[in-house]
Scaffold this active site. Structure first.
Site, PDB file in Angstrom:
ATOM      1  CB  CYS A  82      46.315  47.008  44.653  1.00  0.00           C
ATOM      2  SG  CYS A  82      44.658  46.403  44.265  1.00  0.00           S
ATOM      3  CB  CYS A 164      43.867  43.906  45.830  1.00  0.00           C
ATOM      4  SG  CYS A 164      43.709  45.698  45.975  1.00  0.00           S
TER       5      CYS A 164
END
Ligand code: N1C
Length: 263
Positions: A82, A164
């Site tokens: 992420c 993400c």
């Protein structure tokens, strides 16, 4: 005049498959999985190479589908942490220079499948089990659903879906449409970011150091990007001439006025 041998394949307007295509993708697969990211050393490059060529050999290169590339995509799945996804549009050279310095950031070309395919061309022919090294469909004059364009659409889609946290994008503030609705970034990536996982898209808009103009973040095309993202519940932030990347431009043009101040 000497008579030309008859063409073995259908003739297209675009350049043909890159010479030694198979050897190049196989070599890049081993380089990536053994040297660049040894944690992917378990990937089966022979199988991956076969899945790549099976996606397009003996098929009409103008009727390529994302499903053709599904087996290849499954063999090359990979996790990007992420906050580390770096998208781009019209900044091909600069974005990869930055990703080279900021090793934890991933452009698509820093993932296995993007690394393998970067800069190559390929197509097959329904009447032959061989690659067509003579010509391949041109995206504009022959067909849009050609084997190479469909590939980049499919892998760009997956790359965006998998992202993400904060996603970054490096855009070019020195071209007419900084956010170009026809680009892969606009057509595919923006619409495949998942708002449940991606809370913010942060744009870095870089201008050509040789002609720095006004604020690119207030450009009409950027306002359009902001609007699209707000409708998708993704926060948008924009920064002009992000300093770390400006320093990279200054490496190339150290004598330019905007590079000469002593910090
Ligand atoms: O159409 P673009 O840029 O906006 O595509 C860039 C965008 C990036 O965020 C990447 O994740 O889409 C992905 N991508 C590639 O990584 C890529 N590598 C090479 C899309 N296309 C890619 N290519 C080739 O360059 C491909 O043939 C495509 O048509 C161009 C896209 O260039 P662009 O317009 O500067």
């Amino acid at each position: 005049v000497m008579s030309r041998p008859p063409p073995q394949h259908q003739e297209w307007k675009g350049a043909g498959t890159t010479a030694h295509f198979y050897e190049i993708i196989l070599g890049r697969c081993y380089t990536y999985t053994q040297i660049v990211r040894p944690e992917l050393g378990h990937k089966d490059c022979q199988k991956i190479g076969k899945a790549f060529t099976n996606a397009f050999l003996s098929k009409d290169p103008c009727s390529s589908t994302e499903q053709d590339y599904q087996p290849l995509m499954e063999l090359t799945n990979q996790t990007v942490p992420c906050d580390k996804t770096l998208l781009w549009s019209k900044t091909n050279e600069l974005v990869h220079e930055y990703a080279w310095v900021q090793q934890e950031l991933f452009t698509l070309e820093n993932t296995l499948l993007g690394y393998m395919a970067d800069g190559l061309r390929w197509c097959g022919d329904p009447g032959s089990p061989e690659m067509n090294y003579q010509s391949c469909p041109d995206r504009r004059t022959d067909c849009s659903n050609n084997s190479v364009s469909v590939f980049w659409n499919a892998v760009s889609k997956r790359f965006a879906e998998d992202a993400c946290g904060v996603v970054h994008v490096l855009l070019n503030g020195s071209v007419h449409n900084t956010f170009d609705e026809r680009s892969t970034f606009a057509r595919v990536e923006v619409f495949n970011l998942h708002p449940e996982k991606v809370h913010t898209l942060q744009a870095w808009v870089m201008q050509d150091i040789r002609n720095i103009s006004s604020d690119s973040c207030s450009d009409a095309s950027i306002k359009n990007l902001k609007l699209i993202l707000s409708k998708r519940n993704i926060t948008f932030t924009c920064e002009n001439n992000y300093r770390p990347i400006r320093f990279l431009q200054c490496v190339k043009y150290p004598e330019h006025s905007s590079c000469r101040s002593k910090i």
